[in-house]
Design a protein around this motif. Structure first.
Motif, PDB file in Angstrom:
ATOM      1  N   THR A   1       0.826  -1.196   0.000  1.00  0.00           N
ATOM      2  CA  THR A   1       0.000   0.000   0.000  1.00  0.00           C
ATOM      3  C   THR A   1       0.862   1.248   0.000  1.00  0.00           C
ATOM      4  OG1 THR A   1      -1.680  -1.191   1.239  1.00  0.00           O
ATOM      5  CG2 THR A   1      -1.860   1.200   1.204  1.00  0.00           C
ATOM      6  N   THR A   2       1.917   1.248   0.800  1.00  0.00           N
ATOM      7  CA  THR A   2       2.833   2.383   0.849  1.00  0.00           C
ATOM      8  C   THR A   2       3.476   2.606  -0.504  1.00  0.00           C
ATOM      9  OG1 THR A   2       3.284   1.954   3.171  1.00  0.00           O
ATOM     10  CG2 THR A   2       4.872   3.316   2.002  1.00  0.00           C
ATOM     11  N   THR A   3       3.957   1.545  -1.136  1.00  0.00           N
ATOM     12  CA  THR A   3       4.593   1.666  -2.441  1.00  0.00           C
ATOM     13  C   THR A   3       3.609   2.189  -3.473  1.00  0.00           C
ATOM     14  OG1 THR A   3       6.116  -0.118  -1.909  1.00  0.00           O
ATOM     15  CG2 THR A   3       5.836   0.395  -4.237  1.00  0.00           C
ATOM     16  N   LEU A   4       2.361   1.696  -3.454  1.00  0.00           N
ATOM     17  CA  LEU A   4       1.350   2.201  -4.384  1.00  0.00           C
ATOM     18  C   LEU A   4       1.082   3.682  -4.161  1.00  0.00           C
ATOM     19  CD1 LEU A   4      -1.235  -0.728  -4.480  1.00  0.00           C
ATOM     20  CD2 LEU A   4       0.216   0.075  -6.350  1.00  0.00           C
ATOM     21  N   GLY A   5       1.035   4.100  -2.911  1.00  0.00           N
ATOM     22  CA  GLY A   5       0.828   5.509  -2.608  1.00  0.00           C
ATOM     23  C   GLY A   5       1.961   6.377  -3.136  1.00  0.00           C
TER      24      GLY A   5
ATOM     25  N   ILE B   1      18.350   4.242   5.597  1.00  0.00           N
ATOM     26  CA  ILE B   1      18.574   3.115   6.507  1.00  0.00           C
ATOM     27  C   ILE B   1      17.247   2.603   7.068  1.00  0.00           C
ATOM     28  CG2 ILE B   1      20.000   2.259   8.408  1.00  0.00           C
ATOM     29  CD1 ILE B   1      21.740   4.748   8.062  1.00  0.00           C
ATOM     30  N   GLY B   2      16.287   2.366   6.167  1.00  0.00           N
ATOM     31  CA  GLY B   2      15.009   1.801   6.571  1.00  0.00           C
ATOM     32  C   GLY B   2      13.966   2.804   7.019  1.00  0.00           C
ATOM     33  N   ARG B   3      14.327   4.077   7.136  1.00  0.00           N
ATOM     34  CA  ARG B   3      13.362   5.113   7.518  1.00  0.00           C
ATOM     35  C   ARG B   3      12.849   5.764   6.233  1.00  0.00           C
ATOM     36  NH1 ARG B   3      14.754  10.824  10.490  1.00  0.00           N
ATOM     37  NH2 ARG B   3      12.907  11.858   9.724  1.00  0.00           N
ATOM     38  N   GLU B   4      11.624   5.448   5.854  1.00  0.00           N
ATOM     39  CA  GLU B   4      11.058   5.980   4.613  1.00  0.00           C
ATOM     40  C   GLU B   4      10.214   7.211   4.892  1.00  0.00           C
ATOM     41  OE1 GLU B   4       8.878   2.906   2.648  1.00  0.00           O
ATOM     42  OE2 GLU B   4      10.688   1.930   1.918  1.00  0.00           O
TER      43      GLU B   4
ATOM     44  N   PRO C   1      17.729  39.848  -5.819  1.00  0.00           N
ATOM     45  CA  PRO C   1      17.995  38.761  -6.767  1.00  0.00           C
ATOM     46  C   PRO C   1      17.671  37.381  -6.190  1.00  0.00           C
ATOM     47  CG  PRO C   1      20.047  39.549  -5.829  1.00  0.00           C
ATOM     48  CD  PRO C   1      18.957  40.459  -5.319  1.00  0.00           C
ATOM     49  N   VAL C   2      17.020  37.346  -5.039  1.00  0.00           N
ATOM     50  CA  VAL C   2      16.646  36.086  -4.395  1.00  0.00           C
ATOM     51  C   VAL C   2      15.177  35.809  -4.694  1.00  0.00           C
ATOM     52  CG1 VAL C   2      16.419  34.879  -2.196  1.00  0.00           C
ATOM     53  CG2 VAL C   2      18.345  36.423  -2.575  1.00  0.00           C
ATOM     54  N   THR C   3      14.875  34.589  -5.077  1.00  0.00           N
ATOM     55  CA  THR C   3      13.500  34.146  -5.293  1.00  0.00           C
ATOM     56  C   THR C   3      13.057  33.379  -4.053  1.00  0.00           C
ATOM     57  OG1 THR C   3      13.857  33.958  -7.667  1.00  0.00           O
ATOM     58  CG2 THR C   3      11.994  32.746  -6.749  1.00  0.00           C
ATOM     59  N   PHE C   4      11.855  33.693  -3.604  1.00  0.00           N
ATOM     60  CA  PHE C   4      11.301  33.018  -2.429  1.00  0.00           C
ATOM     61  C   PHE C   4      10.123  32.152  -2.858  1.00  0.00           C
ATOM     62  CE2 PHE C   4      13.231  36.900  -0.888  1.00  0.00           C
ATOM     63  CZ  PHE C   4      13.985  36.443   0.185  1.00  0.00           C
ATOM     64  N   ARG C   5       9.912  31.073  -2.119  1.00  0.00           N
ATOM     65  CA  ARG C   5       8.751  30.203  -2.310  1.00  0.00           C
ATOM     66  C   ARG C   5       8.205  29.879  -0.914  1.00  0.00           C
ATOM     67  NH1 ARG C   5       9.228  28.421  -7.469  1.00  0.00           N
ATOM     68  NH2 ARG C   5      11.325  28.315  -8.299  1.00  0.00           N
ATOM     69  N   VAL C   6       6.904  29.878  -0.805  1.00  0.00           N
ATOM     70  CA  VAL C   6       6.282  29.508   0.469  1.00  0.00           C
ATOM     71  C   VAL C   6       5.020  28.706   0.173  1.00  0.00           C
ATOM     72  CG1 VAL C   6       4.926  31.642   0.717  1.00  0.00           C
ATOM     73  CG2 VAL C   6       5.587  30.341   2.750  1.00  0.00           C
ATOM     74  N   GLY C   7       4.749  27.708   1.007  1.00  0.00           N
ATOM     75  CA  GLY C   7       3.546  26.925   0.812  1.00  0.00           C
ATOM     76  C   GLY C   7       3.468  25.755   1.764  1.00  0.00           C
ATOM     77  N   PRO C   8       2.399  24.979   1.632  1.00  0.00           N
ATOM     78  CA  PRO C   8       2.186  23.844   2.525  1.00  0.00           C
ATOM     79  C   PRO C   8       3.061  22.649   2.171  1.00  0.00           C
ATOM     80  CG  PRO C   8       0.425  23.950   0.923  1.00  0.00           C
ATOM     81  CD  PRO C   8       1.285  25.159   0.692  1.00  0.00           C
ATOM     82  N   ALA C   9       3.306  21.827   3.171  1.00  0.00           N
ATOM     83  CA  ALA C   9       4.045  20.574   2.983  1.00  0.00           C
ATOM     84  C   ALA C   9       3.325  19.483   3.755  1.00  0.00           C
ATOM     85  CB  ALA C   9       5.480  20.716   3.489  1.00  0.00           C
ATOM     86  N   LEU C  10       3.354  18.297   3.190  1.00  0.00           N
ATOM     87  CA  LEU C  10       2.735  17.138   3.807  1.00  0.00           C
ATOM     88  C   LEU C  10       3.750  16.012   3.767  1.00  0.00           C
ATOM     89  CD1 LEU C  10       0.058  15.920   4.924  1.00  0.00           C
ATOM     90  CD2 LEU C  10      -0.446  15.235   2.569  1.00  0.00           C
ATOM     91  N   GLN C  11       4.010  15.390   4.912  1.00  0.00           N
ATOM     92  CA  GLN C  11       4.998  14.312   4.973  1.00  0.00           C
ATOM     93  C   GLN C  11       4.354  13.043   5.521  1.00  0.00           C
ATOM     94  OE1 GLN C  11       8.277  14.253   7.955  1.00  0.00           O
ATOM     95  NE2 GLN C  11       9.569  14.269   6.136  1.00  0.00           N
ATOM     96  N   ILE C  12       4.605  11.946   4.795  1.00  0.00           N
ATOM     97  CA  ILE C  12       4.207  10.624   5.266  1.00  0.00           C
ATOM     98  C   ILE C  12       5.492   9.966   5.745  1.00  0.00           C
ATOM     99  CG2 ILE C  12       3.160   8.422   4.671  1.00  0.00           C
ATOM    100  CD1 ILE C  12       1.856   9.982   2.264  1.00  0.00           C
ATOM    101  N   GLU C  13       5.593   9.792   7.043  1.00  0.00           N
ATOM    102  CA  GLU C  13       6.801   9.240   7.653  1.00  0.00           C
ATOM    103  C   GLU C  13       6.526   7.786   8.014  1.00  0.00           C
ATOM    104  OE1 GLU C  13       8.596  10.256  11.785  1.00  0.00           O
ATOM    105  OE2 GLU C  13       9.268  11.789  10.369  1.00  0.00           O
ATOM    106  N   GLY C  14       7.287   6.884   7.397  1.00  0.00           N
ATOM    107  CA  GLY C  14       6.987   5.476   7.602  1.00  0.00           C
ATOM    108  C   GLY C  14       5.650   5.170   6.973  1.00  0.00           C
TER     109      GLY C  14
END
Length: 190
Positions: free
Chosen positions: A5-9, A59-62, A77-90
């Motif tokens: 399921t994780t791999t499919l996701g 090392i096994g932590r996906e 001369p600097v470009t900025f980006r801001v926005g949401p992030a979503l992390q699936i840990e393990g």
């Protein structure tokens, strides 16, 4: 969730971001493989919007991180980006947060200089990159530093060699904290 399921996701997320690339102003793809770690990056930009995906197996932590951001400048001369992030840990931990990126690209007489700094509220993560590109020979020297308050840290040095008549580059480098050599490939259409 099971490993299947994780791999499919992860596969579905990568395909969704790749589909966005067809309409993008630029794309960046990178895959690095080492004995203990692997990392895949996709970044797609369309006008002021950017979408990204980073998959890492350390090392096994996906972790799979998905991002969306809005690009702007503040008269520098600097470009900025801001926005949401979503992390699936393990397979079963979901974290959300905000990501801020500052980057600068400068053409030079010998090639280019690219600087990037990134911070996220997810585990107080950070990433810094300095890349010096040379036109002749077509090689880029990269140094990066990354980590979070979850205990992960690494310093990385890499060389990227242009593959003639393509936008692809062969990568080879070393992760100092992980004590691991890696090879990879990247494609940059920006």
């Amino acid at each position: 969730m099971t490993a299947a399921t994780t791999t499919l996701g992860y596969t579905a997320a990568m395909l969704a971001l790749t589909a966005l690339a067809a309409k993008a102003d630029g794309e960046f793809y990178q895959l690095d493989l080492g004995e203990k770690t692997r990392t895949a990056v996709i970044s797609v930009e369309r006008e002021r919007l950017a979408y990204g995906m980073v998959f890492s197996d350390n090392i096994g932590r996906e972790d799979l991180t998905l991002t969306a951001s809005y690009k702007f400048t503040l008269g520098t001369p600097v470009t900025f980006r801001v926005g949401p992030a979503l992390q699936i840990e393990g397979p079963d931990t979901l974290k959300g947060g905000i990501r801020l990126v500052a980057e600068h690209y400068q053409p030079t007489s010998f090639g280019s200089i690219f600087l990037l700094g990134e911070a996220t509220t997810i585990d107080r993560g950070y990433f810094a990159l300095a890349a010096i590109g040379f036109d002749k020979p077509d090689v880029t020297v990269e140094f990066s530093y990354l980590g979070d308050d979850d205990g992960f840290r690494d310093k990385v040095a890499a060389l990227a060699f242009g593959i003639p008549n393509t936008k692809a580059r062969f990568r080879a480098g070393y992760k100092f904290d992980t004590e691991e050599a890696f090879v990879g490939i990247s494609i940059n259409t920006f």
